[in-house]
Design a protein around this motif. Structure first.
Motif, PDB file in Angstrom:
ATOM      1  N   LEU A  32      33.504-109.058 104.208  1.00  0.00           N
ATOM      2  CA  LEU A  32      33.365-109.633 102.870  1.00  0.00           C
ATOM      3  C   LEU A  32      32.033-109.146 102.320  1.00  0.00           C
ATOM      4  CD1 LEU A  32      34.397-113.360 103.551  1.00  0.00           C
ATOM      5  CD2 LEU A  32      35.767-111.607 102.357  1.00  0.00           C
ATOM      6  N   ARG A  33      32.068-108.621 101.113  1.00  0.00           N
ATOM      7  CA  ARG A  33      30.845-108.133 100.480  1.00  0.00           C
ATOM      8  C   ARG A  33      30.535-109.092  99.349  1.00  0.00           C
ATOM      9  NH1 ARG A  33      29.924-103.878  96.352  1.00  0.00           N
ATOM     10  NH2 ARG A  33      28.198-102.510  96.946  1.00  0.00           N
ATOM     11  N   LEU A  34      29.421-109.830  99.479  1.00  0.00           N
ATOM     12  CA  LEU A  34      29.059-110.852  98.502  1.00  0.00           C
ATOM     13  C   LEU A  34      27.909-110.355  97.631  1.00  0.00           C
ATOM     14  CD1 LEU A  34      29.363-112.867 101.525  1.00  0.00           C
ATOM     15  CD2 LEU A  34      30.163-114.107  99.510  1.00  0.00           C
ATOM     16  N   LEU A 439      31.437 -95.420 100.959  1.00  0.00           N
ATOM     17  CA  LEU A 439      31.308 -96.815 100.556  1.00  0.00           C
ATOM     18  C   LEU A 439      30.157 -96.991  99.574  1.00  0.00           C
ATOM     19  CD1 LEU A 439      29.009 -98.563 102.778  1.00  0.00           C
ATOM     20  CD2 LEU A 439      30.561 -97.195 104.112  1.00  0.00           C
ATOM     21  N   ASP A 440      30.040 -98.199  99.046  1.00  0.00           N
ATOM     22  CA  ASP A 440      29.018 -98.532  98.061  1.00  0.00           C
ATOM     23  C   ASP A 440      29.263 -97.758  96.768  1.00  0.00           C
ATOM     24  OD1 ASP A 440      26.845 -99.599  96.865  1.00  0.00           O
ATOM     25  OD2 ASP A 440      25.354 -98.836  98.271  1.00  0.00           O
ATOM     26  N   LEU A 441      30.350 -98.095  96.093  1.00  0.00           N
ATOM     27  CA  LEU A 441      30.805 -97.319  94.944  1.00  0.00           C
ATOM     28  C   LEU A 441      30.815 -98.114  93.638  1.00  0.00           C
ATOM     29  CD1 LEU A 441      33.621 -95.477  96.908  1.00  0.00           C
ATOM     30  CD2 LEU A 441      31.515 -94.473  96.036  1.00  0.00           C
ATOM     31  N   PRO A 443      30.049 -99.354  89.852  1.00  0.00           N
ATOM     32  CA  PRO A 443      29.635 -98.733  88.592  1.00  0.00           C
ATOM     33  C   PRO A 443      28.222 -99.188  88.235  1.00  0.00           C
ATOM     34  CG  PRO A 443      31.151-100.546  88.160  1.00  0.00           C
ATOM     35  CD  PRO A 443      31.070-100.392  89.660  1.00  0.00           C
ATOM     36  N   LYS A 444      27.423 -98.303  87.671  1.00  0.00           N
ATOM     37  CA  LYS A 444      26.053 -98.659  87.285  1.00  0.00           C
ATOM     38  C   LYS A 444      26.051 -99.118  85.838  1.00  0.00           C
ATOM     39  CE  LYS A 444      24.574 -97.104  91.239  1.00  0.00           C
ATOM     40  NZ  LYS A 444      23.927 -97.899  92.271  1.00  0.00           N
ATOM     41  N   PRO A 445      25.315-100.185  85.529  1.00  0.00           N
ATOM     42  CA  PRO A 445      25.321-100.698  84.155  1.00  0.00           C
ATOM     43  C   PRO A 445      24.617 -99.756  83.184  1.00  0.00           C
ATOM     44  CG  PRO A 445      23.728-101.904  85.488  1.00  0.00           C
ATOM     45  CD  PRO A 445      24.448-100.977  86.410  1.00  0.00           C
TER      46      PRO A 445
HETATM   47 MG    MG Z   1      24.983-100.066  96.041  1.00  0.00          MG
END
Ligand code: MG
Ligand code: ATP
Ligand code: ZN
Ligand code: MG
Length: 471
Positions: A32-34, A439-441, A443-445
């Motif tokens: 789980l990624r919180l 992983l760690d995909l 979107p950047k604001p």
């Molecule tokens: Mg990241």
């Protein structure tokens, strides 16, 4: 996983980054990624539960509709948003708190929204048969693998020294890390085996947040920020030794530490080179452009004996690199287009939706990005498409690659058997089957664009000031 009967005792602390905290299930191959918030907001969550849900749904959509097409769906797991009982999340947060590294505790885990991203646990692959030793997973955060084009940058140094190497000087000057890493992403992305070997060796020597090693799902090697000590390479080698007892490693019957390290790097490099998936996608040949070698890298150019092999088509590194290169204007060339978008949104706030500034990240979004004009026609649509491209490139510059090495079980480790066939086999490292995921995909604001410009200016001026002469 039954969401209405969640028990915090089934989950354990797994790791965290700057934006999220990850717990893994003790039995099932799930994490789980919180979300995380700044600690000062802990009483007062910066967004509502619905906004948190939307944020995570955006990550899923962005990963499955945009990133997966660019990197190859074989490598990408988009996961799903789950709603968890708040009591479970609270108990979980209490349970794991003492395992979190102190330097990450400027942020707290989100205990208000009850939302999380559920993903396969990429450090615990499902095995089809038992293996002699547990799988090894190596997480690499490669960062940006190319130099910007001279057309768009104001400082010539940016075309000669890569962003990662300049950033290293900045981080050491600001005390974030005690020592500079000699890893250079351009070496890793070169596709040249010697340069890749050199890059991986320096990732191991100074992992910072660019390398972690997991054995049987547990992190056994990583750096602690601001710490004086380097991570214990001997302990890593101790873990690795049983995996590399075969191969061309022996001096008087003893496997040397150097040989274990070399074999490990070689296996990892081969896994990165062989990981290919999907179709389409051309290799970007950068050899003629002079944009593939960083002056700060200590790799000696003369050592490239066999020329530059380049990356194979559809290889994971080449896919990531191509996606990073959607940043074609550099932050300096992009910023005026960002300002055009911002100005337009101030004048016509309702266009935010039509321009898909905050998503939805659907097929239409991907088309806008892929069909972006080559020439600026002064439209806000062109500017928005370039900003979208830049943000996608940022995701590709920030993602991690997880390489899984599963020791093969068919060959028996038999010291005494020196039959010629066996000996031949012994001249290569132990066989592994490997697979690769990204992983760690997230979107950047949009507002990360002006932040990136400021950071870029700080890093470049720090590098020019110190002349790149720090130890
Ligand atoms: Mg990241
Ligand atoms: P960053 O600061 O790099 O942006 P982040 O806050 O966005 O990080 P992630 O990188 O996604 O968070 O996750 C933090 C860590 O948790 C990862 O570095 C990795 O070690 C672990 N992790 C994340 N997702 C998974 C997964 N699906 N399986 C196994 N481990 C994972
Ligand atoms: Zn570099
Ligand atoms: Mg990360």
């Amino acid at each position: 996983m039954e969401l209405d009967r969640m028990d915090e005792n089934d989950w354990k602390y797994h790791g965290e980054g700057n934006k999220s905290l990850v717990v893994s299930h003790v039995q099932h191959c799930r994490v789980l990624r919180l979300l995380k918030y700044p600690a000062e907001d802990s009483e007062n969550p910066p967004q509502t539960a619905e906004q948190a849900f939307r944020q995570i749904q955006n990550i899923v959509d962005f990963t499955s509709n945009v990133i997966s097409c660019l990197l190859g769906e074989k490598f990408v797991h988009s996961g799903e948003v789950v709603r968890l009982p708040l009591e479970f999340v609270r108990q979980l947060s209490i349970k794991i708190q003492h395992q979190r590294p102190a330097w990450r505790c400027d942020k707290v885990m989100d205990i208000y929204s009850g939302c999380a991203l559920c993903l396969p646990n990429l450090t615990s692959p499902t095995l089809h048969q038992p293996t002699p030793t547990p799988p090894l997973c190596i997480e690499i955060k490669p960062k940006c693998g190319f130099l910007p084009s001279p057309k768009h940058v104001s400082k010539d140094i940016k075309t000669r020294v890569c962003r990662y190497c300049m950033h290293q000087h900045y981080k050491v000057a600001n005390g974030k890390w005690k020592r500079r890493s000699l890893y250079c992403p351009l070496d890793l992305f070169s596709g040249n085996k010697q340069r890749m070997h050199f890059a991986i060796r320096h990732l191991i020597e100074e992992p910072q947040n660019n390398l972690k090693v997991f054995k049987g799902g547990q992190c056994i090697y990583s750096s602690k920020e601001g710490s004086d000590e380097s991570p214990d390479t001997n302990s890593l080698l101790h873990h690795l030794r049983p995996y590399f007892l075969r191969g061309n490693n022996r001096v008087n019957g003893h496997v040397t530490t150097k040989a274990v390290l070399n074999d490990f790097i070689q296996v990892l490099g081969n896994a990165l080179l062989s990981a290919a998936g999907g179709d389409g996608g051309q290799v970007t040949d950068r050899t003629g452009e002079g944009r593939s070698f960083c002056e700060a890298s200590l790799f000696n150019k003369e050592r490239i004996r066999h020329g530059s092999q380049g990356l194979p088509t559809n290889n994971i590194l080449s896919r990531i690199l191509q996606t990073q290169m959607l940043d074609s204007l550099d932050i300096e060339g992009l910023y005026p287009l960002y300002c055009r978008v911002e100005q337009h949104l101030q004048d016509f706030p309702k266009d935010r939706t039509g321009l898909q500034i905050d998503g939805p990240y659907d097929q239409n979004f991907l088309e806008k990005v892929q069909k972006c004009l080559m020439e600026d026609d002064d439209s806000v649509e062109y500017a928005a498409a370039k900003v979208h491209q830049y943000r996608i490139a940022m995701t590709a510059k920030d993602c991690s690659i997880m390489v899984t090495l599963v020791p093969s079980s068919e060959e028996e480790d038999d010291d005494e058997d020196l039959s010629s066939q066996k000996r031949l086999r012994d001249f290569r490292p132990q066989a592994f089957s490997s697979s690769v995921s990204v992983l760690d995909l997230d979107p950047k604001p949009l507002d990360s664009v002006p932040r990136q410009l400021r950071l870029d200016q700080k890093i470049v001026s720090c590098y020019l000031r110190t002349g790149g002469t720090l130890p």
